[in-house]
Design a protein around this motif. Structure first.
Motif, mmCIF file in Angstrom:
data_model
loop_
_atom_site.group_PDB
_atom_site.id
_atom_site.type_symbol
_atom_site.label_atom_id
_atom_site.label_comp_id
_atom_site.label_asym_id
_atom_site.label_seq_id
_atom_site.Cartn_x
_atom_site.Cartn_y
_atom_site.Cartn_z
ATOM 1 N N PHE A 1 179.406 -84.484 68.768
ATOM 2 C CA PHE A 1 178.048 -84.923 69.143
ATOM 3 C C PHE A 1 176.941 -84.243 68.340
ATOM 4 N N GLY B 1 175.307 -86.819 72.268
ATOM 5 C CA GLY B 1 175.280 -87.716 71.122
ATOM 6 C C GLY B 1 174.817 -89.122 71.455
ATOM 7 N N THR C 1 171.181 -82.514 69.360
ATOM 8 C CA THR C 1 170.962 -83.510 70.409
ATOM 9 C C THR C 1 169.826 -83.080 71.340
#
Length: 412
Positions: free
Chosen positions: A151, A186, A243
């Protein structure tokens, strides 16, 4: 410099070489239940039964475009990311080394091997994921490979955003609201970066892995002290730096934390009524509609069903968790008098909807009493109040151990 939205659209076009858009389906059952127009984005119907191959594809595509000789990819995963990377290694014809914990179920190992074929090597290292991750990163340095984060990678985030591109195209308009699960961030970072403020969004986490909520409250990514791995597709101990940078302006009010046991009710509901198989993380967004019932009324809502990699050997556990959360199943240590007719008297106290699921003598706790582990199921939660009142009146002592995790580990 192109915008994130433009890059996501280009990634969505490129990924058509690998898979068609996953279905966006209006769900009549949920629409009627919540008095809203509920659509499911069925990532559980992708070739690897999750959205994870999108990020893997986009990252690998870009690496190979910049350096065609870079033919070795490394990742660490016990689940959907491993399968996505394996699938894409076979697609691109490149070598992949996938590190998985020793404790990974054989079913997941076998599926990963099937997707990757002879392009991948699987290494089982470590009882815990952090050990596996360190081994993967060390190996990646040794072989001069490219490490694929599940992610925390801009190209992975961009690849996961192709889900959002498809939603807008398939719906033909913007939904009022998108509800989606959060693990390492993600999918949520990609979706939010694509839609921006154009529609409302709710970010759903399992209570035992609420790393976004904890990071928002602290103002930075933090390590969770403990993680419940039941919803393993979203059970992440620390949200990614990249993220979080894209999610740090999310309001705490737009996050939802859901008890893992409640998700089991939604999993069973979708399986029994709709025939849809979802893993715990894949059911989070659908389950969150319960918390949003007053908000979503009259709205067009898209819930992302993020994955369907569910091992049916876990079905008894899912049913057990669902019943216990709904108050339909409880466990007691019963103090049973050691006299003739006591058991018959106890059975006579049970109501017509009560059923014994487990009965086991533990020991004689005194000369005149014995301890019994008993599991009881009923059709209505309120039946237990009536039953327990009758037990007390009849002189049967009991201890409710349903929610006592320590005792449950030893006895149930």
């Amino acid at each position: 410099m192109t915008s994130f939205q433009d890059r996501a659209i280009l990634a969505e076009r490129a990924i058509r070489a690998v898979l068609p858009p996953t279905p966006l389906q209006r769900n009549v059952h949920l629409s009627e239940k919540f008095d809203a127009d509920i659509w499911l984005k069925r990532e559980d119907l992708s070739p690897v039964r999750s959205y994870k191959l999108r990020g893997a594809f986009n990252a690998m595509r870009k690496v190979l475009s910049d350096d065609p000789e870079k033919g070795h990819f490394v990742c660490a995963s016990a689940g959907n990311h491993a399968q996505g990377v394996a699938y894409m290694c076979k697609h691109f014809g490149v070598k992949g080394t996938i590190f998985m914990p020793v404790t990974t179920p054989q079913q997941k190992i076998d599926k990963t091997r099937i997707f990757g074929g002879d392009t991948i090597e699987i290494k089982l290292i470590g009882d815990y994921f952090d050990v596996t991750l360190r081994a993967a990163q060390s190996h990646c340095t040794e072989v001069n490979g490219h490490f694929l984060s599940p992610f925390d990678d801009e190209d992975v985030i961009e690849g996961q955003a192709t889900v959002a591109v498809e939603i807008e195209s398939q719906l033909g308009a913007l939904p009022d609201r998108i509800v989606l699960p959060v693990g390492g961030g993600g999918l949520s970072a990609g979706t939010r970066s694509y839609f921006g403020e154009r529609c409302a969004m709710n970010f759903v986490e399992p209570s035992g892995g609420a790393c976004l909520f904890s990071a928002l409250r602290a103002g930075r990514p933090v390590d969770l002290e403990q993680v419940d791995t039941f919803a393993d597709g979203a059970a992440v101990g620390r949200i990614g730096m990249r993220t979080f940078e894209r999610l740090k302006s999310v309001s705490l009010a737009d996050t939802i934390q859901i008890q893992e046991d409640r998700v089991c009710i939604t999993m069973l509901e979708m399986l029994n009524i709709e025939g849809i198989v979802l893993e715990p993380a894949g059911a989070l967004a659908l389950d969150a509609l319960i918390d949003l019932k007053d908000v979503v009324k009259g709205q067009t809502v898209v819930c992302i069903a993020s994955g369907g990699n569910f091992d049916f050997e876990r079905l008894p556990e899912v049913k057990e968790r669902a019943q216990r959360f709904a108050g339909l199943k409880k466990y007691f240590v019963l103090r049973m008098p050691q006299r003739p007719g006591a058991l018959k008297e106890f059975l006579g106290i049970l109501g017509p909807d009560d059923d014994i699921s487990r009965f086991e003598y533990l020991k004689k706790s005194a000369r005149n009493f014995g301890s019994v582990l008993i599991g009881l199921e009923t059709k209505k939660a309120e039946n237990f109040a009536v039953l327990l009142s009758k037990l007390s009146a009849a002189g049967f002592g009991y201890t409710d151990i349903t929610d006592d995790e320590i005792l449950a580990q030893f006895l149930i």
